[in-house]
Enzyme design. Structure first.
Site, PDB file in Angstrom:
ATOM      1  N   ASP A  17       3.786   6.839   1.321  1.00 47.37           N
ATOM      2  CA  ASP A  17       2.885   5.927   2.011  1.00 47.37           C
ATOM      3  C   ASP A  17       1.450   6.390   1.758  1.00 47.37           C
ATOM      4  OD1 ASP A  17       1.863   4.008   3.884  1.00 47.37           O
ATOM      5  OD2 ASP A  17       1.726   5.630   5.350  1.00 47.37           O
ATOM      6  N   LYS A  74       7.168   7.308  15.362  1.00 48.14           N
ATOM      7  CA  LYS A  74       6.201   8.396  15.477  1.00 48.14           C
ATOM      8  C   LYS A  74       6.531   9.367  16.619  1.00 48.14           C
ATOM      9  CE  LYS A  74       2.529   5.681  13.353  1.00 48.14           C
ATOM     10  NZ  LYS A  74       1.189   5.070  13.475  1.00 48.14           N
ATOM     11  N   ASP A  96       0.824  -1.217   0.000  1.00 43.33           N
ATOM     12  CA  ASP A  96       0.000   0.000   0.000  1.00 43.33           C
ATOM     13  C   ASP A  96       0.856   1.264   0.000  1.00 43.33           C
ATOM     14  OD1 ASP A  96       0.970  -0.001   2.586  1.00 43.33           O
ATOM     15  OD2 ASP A  96      -0.937  -0.579   3.491  1.00 43.33           O
TER      16      ASP A  96
END
Length: 277
Positions: A217, A157, A106
């Protein structure tokens, strides 16, 4: 050389597209995003591909079949419950007996995979991460390497005050099968959250390769839209429909509508995509 395509995620940030469609089948300019990953692998001579499946996996099998349409051989490995990025690869361990590539089903990229493999072999790495510098690293894992490319620090993150780098993990890897021995089978396991810290702590050969080229992404509506603008503007080297004239792409299955041609105009790129009825 084999490759593993990770295609089991739910893609909740792309709702409503992914409520009834697995994220790897979400279309980018009329082709599923995963199709571009298959084409990239085939371009680099990699035709033996394992696809890990969970959410709506049957639909992916139905579309791609055995892969012969693309000149590749696809083998599917299902998981009953989500096993995470690393756990799903561990689930396919019996099929992996030499260094292999892991790529997302993806994401959109035109990285030179062979350059990464050469780097991996020259450094005797057991795990190589394809890295890319981005403007906003907050939604990725950030990486700090030494002069030789060995990864010294990794943080998933980060908050704004935690950012020590804008170089991020793209989720594309070259992996030595020995790494799979560090994980338990049939449990959820994540590369970035669990495996990377273990490799760094034990001073193992985890390296970062600074890849050149395009990578995005497709994780949000904004990124999904931007990726298609970038494709139309030729910022990524992928195969597109026939360009009938500058900035006019015509799909092979286009038909006229009541004798007239229908067009979709991109307000940002000012490109025209001819659409059929």
């Amino acid at each position: 050389m084999k490759a593993v395509i990770l295609a089991g995620g739910r893609g909740t940030r792309l709702h409503p597209f992914t409520r009834r469609m697995p994220k790897p089948l979400v279309p980018l300019l009329n082709k599923p995003v995963m199709e571009y990953s298959i084409e990239l692998l085939k371009k680099h001579g990699i035709s033996d591909i394992i696809v890990t499946l969970q959410y709506l996996g049957d639909k992916i099998v139905e579309y791609f079949g055995d892969g012969s349409r693309w000149g590749v051989n696809l083998t599917y490995v299902f998981e009953d419950l989500p096993l995470g990025t690393a756990g799903s690869v561990k689930n396919a361990e019996s099929l992996l007996d030499e260094p292999f590539i892991v790529i997302s089903g993806d994401a959109l990229t035109d990285f030179d995979l062979i350059d990464g493999l050469v780097f991996h072999l020259q450094n005797r790495s057991i795990f190589t991460v394809f890295m890319k510098e981005v403007r906003n690293p907050a939604k990725f894992g950030i990486i700090k390497t030494g002069p030789d490319g060995k990864i010294m620090r990794f943080l998933e993150k980060p908050q704004k005050d935690q950012e020590f780098s804008r170089v991020v993990n793209t989720g594309i890897y070259i992996v030595d099968p020995v790494v799979l021995c560090l994980m338990e089978k049939n449990r959820e396991y994540d590369f970035s959250k669990e495996l990377f810290p273990k490799l760094i702590e034990n001073n193992m050969a985890l390296y970062g390769f600074k890849a050149k080229g395009y990578w995005k992404d497709i994780g949000s509506h904004e990124d999904y839209r931007q990726a298609q603008y970038d494709m139309l503007e030729r910022k990524v080297q992928v195969s597109l429909e026939e360009e009938a004239q500058p900035k006019l792409w015509v799909s092979s299955h286009v038909r006229s509508f009541r004798g007239q041609s229908a067009y979709i105009k991109s307000s940002k790129s000012k490109s025209l995509v001819k659409a059929g009825s």
